[in-house]
Design an enzyme around this catalytic site. Structure first.
Site, PDB file in Angstrom:
ATOM      1  N   GLN A  66      13.665  -4.120  -7.733  1.00 55.32           N
ATOM      2  CA  GLN A  66      15.045  -3.803  -8.080  1.00 55.32           C
ATOM      3  C   GLN A  66      15.747  -4.923  -8.818  1.00 55.32           C
ATOM      4  O   GLN A  66      16.881  -4.752  -9.267  1.00 55.32           O
ATOM      5  CB  GLN A  66      15.827  -3.444  -6.814  1.00 55.32           C
ATOM      6  CG  GLN A  66      16.039  -4.625  -5.872  1.00 55.32           C
ATOM      7  CD  GLN A  66      16.590  -4.211  -4.523  1.00 55.32           C
ATOM      8  OE1 GLN A  66      15.885  -3.654  -3.685  1.00 55.32           O
ATOM      9  NE2 GLN A  66      17.876  -4.471  -4.308  1.00 55.32           N
ATOM     10  N   CYS A  72      18.559  -0.831  -3.694  1.00 55.99           N
ATOM     11  CA  CYS A  72      17.465  -0.631  -2.730  1.00 55.99           C
ATOM     12  C   CYS A  72      17.395   0.794  -2.219  1.00 55.99           C
ATOM     13  O   CYS A  72      16.305   1.344  -2.023  1.00 55.99           O
ATOM     14  CB  CYS A  72      17.608  -1.605  -1.568  1.00 55.99           C
ATOM     15  SG  CYS A  72      19.166  -1.427  -0.653  1.00 55.99           S
ATOM     16  N   HIS A 372      20.103  -3.394   3.683  1.00 55.32           N
ATOM     17  CA  HIS A 372      18.952  -3.125   2.820  1.00 55.32           C
ATOM     18  C   HIS A 372      18.245  -1.850   3.264  1.00 55.32           C
ATOM     19  O   HIS A 372      18.204  -1.534   4.454  1.00 55.32           O
ATOM     20  CB  HIS A 372      17.981  -4.303   2.899  1.00 55.32           C
ATOM     21  CG  HIS A 372      16.942  -4.337   1.833  1.00 55.32           C
ATOM     22  ND1 HIS A 372      17.206  -4.120   0.501  1.00 55.32           N
ATOM     23  CD2 HIS A 372      15.594  -4.551   1.904  1.00 55.32           C
ATOM     24  CE1 HIS A 372      16.089  -4.229  -0.206  1.00 55.32           C
ATOM     25  NE2 HIS A 372      15.094  -4.484   0.625  1.00 55.32           N
ATOM     26  N   ASN A 394       8.638  -2.716   0.321  1.00 55.01           N
ATOM     27  CA  ASN A 394       9.908  -3.253  -0.163  1.00 55.01           C
ATOM     28  C   ASN A 394      10.021  -3.013  -1.665  1.00 55.01           C
ATOM     29  O   ASN A 394       9.100  -2.498  -2.295  1.00 55.01           O
ATOM     30  CB  ASN A 394      10.000  -4.747   0.165  1.00 55.01           C
ATOM     31  CG  ASN A 394      11.423  -5.264   0.161  1.00 55.01           C
ATOM     32  OD1 ASN A 394      12.375  -4.513  -0.041  1.00 55.01           O
ATOM     33  ND2 ASN A 394      11.580  -6.553   0.372  1.00 55.01           N
TER      34      ASN A 394
END
Length: 461
Positions: A66, A72, A372, A394
């Site tokens: 990102q 996110c 997040h 992630n």
């Protein structure tokens, strides 16, 4: 009674620190090192491994990034969505366009904000009152919640990243956001002036239309204008050629993606242990949304153990799980480890850190909030079928953890995970029934709305 820091008292503090061999050693280490690196427990790093009892069949590739943005929630959603889509298309690598949803979220979010400012003015909320002051502090941010994703995808669809790629302002959103924030505050003043002078709804609507035309221009210049239609060509694993299109993004979602991953079948459950917010109840946050006329952001509040159980059920069935957490606590960023024991604060500083308050009190006292969103792709269950650890996809590139994947203990999950999204087929009927309740409205500044107020990621942990 108050405490005055006298010179004698400060000298006493100094003498105590200087007399402690452990404090002197820690001071020397911290002089040239990151305090978190100094506290890192070597044995916890060494014993970590990415072997799990249950894992989704194929994880998405490539690992996404990102960059310096707060997208996110979009990345995590599209990372979950691409896994079954890639399987259906028989392809090895694929990314949906994160910039495409980001574009429409900026447009819709600005319009939502301005309409909320009109609503606040009409209901007598003062500019310097807590609500309007809070909303004006950050009129447009990068974050979001699951229901906001459903709004975007069901209205605008999705498209491959190759058909609408990243721009500088998608990857580095702060400058664009500052421009939009400035204009939204200016527009708020202008709208309130019209309303205060007795302007009718038509006059307000005309002003909103002009303002949104300017917003559209700004966002288009920064992110580019998404194509109305596109064609996508690809080879599958057997090297066979395929072409989809010309097709609109909404047609692409409805005809090619929805059968693999239907966002409307996925439900968001949260765990908020504060005493005032009972489990088994529905909640929402005042003025939290991204689309006029869109679905509300609804929180179905349940115990954390249920969230863990449903996440494990989803993974065992081959479906990854979108989730929201507070990423920075008890987290070794470089190593990609989320573990309550990964840092030894007590030995370094003589005090415990992060866990001095329980989860509920951390929310109450401003020590915790969602920061997040990521994706669960694997879990290890022990003999009693209780989850022990989780594999996390992630969106910070391949430099963290195991080529972009993190590892999380269930103890960490209990303390710092706040919400999950799973298919409704995994959710018990009594939990599903909570969604039929009229949600209790939490104030706009409640910490449960924090994930939707994320700033761009300027320094990743």
């Amino acid at each position: 009674m108050s405490l005055t820091l006298t010179s004698d008292l400060v000298a006493q503090y100094q003498e105590q620190v200087e007399s402690e061999a452990s404090s002197s050693l820690a001071m020397n280490a911290c002089w040239k090192s990151d305090p978190l690196d100094m506290c890192l427990r070597r044995n916890k790093v060494v014993e970590c491994n990415h072997i799990f009892t249950h894992k989704v069949e194929n994880e998405g590739r490539p690992v996404t990034n990102q960059k310096s943005s707060g997208r996110c929630w979009i990345f995590a959603c599209l990372n979950v969505m691409r896994i079954p889509f890639m399987k259906a298309c028989n392809i090895d690598e694929f990314e949906f366009s994160q910039a495409y949803l980001f574009f429409w979220d900026k447009i819709e979010r600005c319009n939502y904000f301005l309409n909320k400012m009109v609503e606040c003015a009409k209901r007598g909320e003062e500019v310097e009152g807590r609500l309007v002051s809070f909303l004006l502090h950050d009129p447009i941010s990068d974050g979001g919640q699951w229901d906001m994703l459903v709004n975007l995808i069901t209205k605008y669809g999705v498209m491959p990243k190759k058909c609408f790629s990243e721009s500088y302002s998608a990857e580095n959103s702060m400058r664009m956001n500052r421009i939009l924030q400035s204009k939204l505050r200016e527009y708020t003043k202008d709208l309130r002036a019209v309303i205060n002078k007795g302007g009718d709804d038509a006059a307000v609507a005309d002003m909103l239309s002009t303002q949104m035309g300017e917003i559209y221009r700004i966002v288009s210049i920064c992110l580019g204008i998404p194509p109305k239609t596109f064609s996508w060509e690809y080879y599958d694993k057997s090297k066979a050629y395929h072409k989809v299109g010309p097709i609109t993004p909404l047609e692409f979602y409805n005809e090619h993606v929805k059968s693999a991953y239907n966002v409307e079948d996925k439900l968001c459950l949260v765990t908020d242990p504060r005493e005032k917010n009972a489990y088994g109840m529905a909640y929402t946050v005042d003025c939290l949304g991204n689309m006029v006329g869109g679905r509300k952001t609804i929180y179905n509040n349940q115990p954390v153990e249920l969230l863990m159980s449903l996440s494990a059920d989803s993974i065992k069935s081959g479906e990854a799980v979108w989730f929201g957490c507070e990423v920075g606590k008890r987290f070794a960023g470089k190593q990609g480890i989320q573990d309550l024991e990964i840092h030894d604060y007590k030995s370094a500083f003589g005090v415990e850190v992060n866990l001095g308050l329980c989860k509920a009190d951390r929310l109450v006292y401003g020590e915790s909030l969602m920061t997040h969103a990521m994706t669960f792709t694997a879990v290890t269950l022990n003999e009693s079928q209780t989850a022990e650890k989780w594999r996390v996809e992630n969106s910070w590139g391949e430099d963290r953890g195991e080529k972009g994947y993190l590892i999380m203990t269930s103890e960490w999950f209990r303390e710092f995970v706040f919400e999950i999204v799973v298919d409704k087929k995994f959710v018990p009927e009594e939990v599903l029934s909570v969604f039929s309740q009229e949600p209790i409205v939490l104030p706009a500044w409640d910490p449960m709305g924090a994930l939707a107020r994320k700033e761009p990621v300027l320094l990743q942990l």
